[in-house]
Design an enzyme around this catalytic site. Sequence first.
Site, mmCIF file in Angstrom:
data_model
loop_
_atom_site.group_PDB
_atom_site.id
_atom_site.type_symbol
_atom_site.label_atom_id
_atom_site.label_comp_id
_atom_site.label_asym_id
_atom_site.label_seq_id
_atom_site.Cartn_x
_atom_site.Cartn_y
_atom_site.Cartn_z
ATOM 1 N N SER A 161 0.787 -1.295 0.023
ATOM 2 C CA SER A 161 0.064 0.003 -0.139
ATOM 3 C C SER A 161 0.796 1.240 -0.049
ATOM 4 O O SER A 161 1.960 1.146 0.262
ATOM 5 C CB SER A 161 -0.998 0.080 1.235
ATOM 6 N N GLY A 162 0.351 2.293 -0.470
ATOM 7 C CA GLY A 162 1.019 3.510 -0.269
ATOM 8 C C GLY A 162 1.445 4.167 -1.697
ATOM 9 O O GLY A 162 1.044 3.474 -2.599
ATOM 10 N N GLU A 207 -0.497 -5.476 5.969
ATOM 11 C CA GLU A 207 0.803 -5.516 5.187
ATOM 12 C C GLU A 207 1.776 -6.500 5.922
ATOM 13 O O GLU A 207 2.557 -7.017 5.378
ATOM 14 C CB GLU A 207 1.454 -3.994 5.567
ATOM 15 N N GLY A 248 1.774 4.509 7.994
ATOM 16 C CA GLY A 248 1.401 5.924 7.610
ATOM 17 C C GLY A 248 0.193 5.970 7.040
ATOM 18 O O GLY A 248 -0.582 6.871 7.269
ATOM 19 N N GLY A 249 0.035 4.882 6.168
ATOM 20 C CA GLY A 249 -1.555 4.832 5.550
ATOM 21 C C GLY A 249 -2.615 4.169 6.328
ATOM 22 O O GLY A 249 -3.720 3.749 5.585
#
Length: 269
Positions: free
Chosen positions: A34-35, A124, A117-118
Site C-alpha cells: 500500500s502507499g 501489510e 502511515g497509510g
Amino acid sequence: MSSANIIEQAKRSAAFAAVDKHVDSTVRVLGIGSGSTVVYAAERLVQLKKEGKLNPDLLCVPTSFQSKQLIVEAGLRAADLDDLPVLDPESADFSSIDVTIDGADEVDAKLNAIKGGGGAHLREKLVANASRKLVLIADSRKDSETLGTKWDKGIPVEVSPLAWRTIKRQLERMAPLSRAHGLAKAESAAFSFDHPQAVLRQAVRKAGPVVTDNGNFILDVSVGSIYDPLAVEQLIKMVPGVIEVGIFSGMAKEAWFGNEDGSIVCREP
C-alpha cells in the site's frame, strides 16, 4: 522539474526496478503493498502484463482497500491470503506468497522499517509474514541510519477502539530500558525519549478518528530515535488491546530507493 515531480520520479524508478528484478513468469503469487510508491509498481505490472511477461495465472494479494483497487484496475486477479495454499507443501516453510513489494515510511541500515502511515500495517504485516521475500520501495527521503530520525510522526499502532485511552496511557508509560515481559533486563536504551507520546490519529475530511480497514483506531506513538526496533516492537505488542505495531523488524530482504538525481540504490541487510 518541480521538487514534487522529482520525488515522484524517484519513487517510480525504485518501483520499476524492484518489479523488474522480482516479478517474472515464474512468480505465481504476488503480494501488493500500500502507499504512494506502490502505485508505480502497479503501473509497471500493467506494462509487463501487456508484454506477456507475467504468469498468466498470477494471483495478487492486497494489503488494503487501496491495493485491492490497484489490482482490479490493472486487470489482475486478486486473492485473499487465507484462500492460498502453501507454495511448497513438502517443506516446513509455510509461505504462500512468492514475493511482496511494499512501500515504507522509513528504513534503517539493517532494513528494519516503520510502516503504517497509510493505516494498513496490520494487513501489510500479515502478507509480508506469509511471503518468501519482502521487498521495500521508496524514495531516498525514507532511507535512514536509525528509525525515528526521519519519520517523526510516531510509530503507527493499531488498537482496539474499546480501550484506546487506556492503551494510550500504558504506552506513554514505557521507559527506554523497558523490555517485554520475560526478557532479560536491558542494559541499553531501546529508544531515546524518556516520556513517549501517543496521539490518536484523526481523519481528514471526516470528523473523528481514522478507522482502519479492520474497524480499529490508530495511535501514533513517538519514542524518538529507535535503537532496538525488535525490543520496541515487542514492548508495544505486549500491551493488551494493541492489535499490530508498525515496526517491521528483520522482515525485509531488500530495499530499493530512488534518488533525486535519477539513480537507484538497492540495499540488503
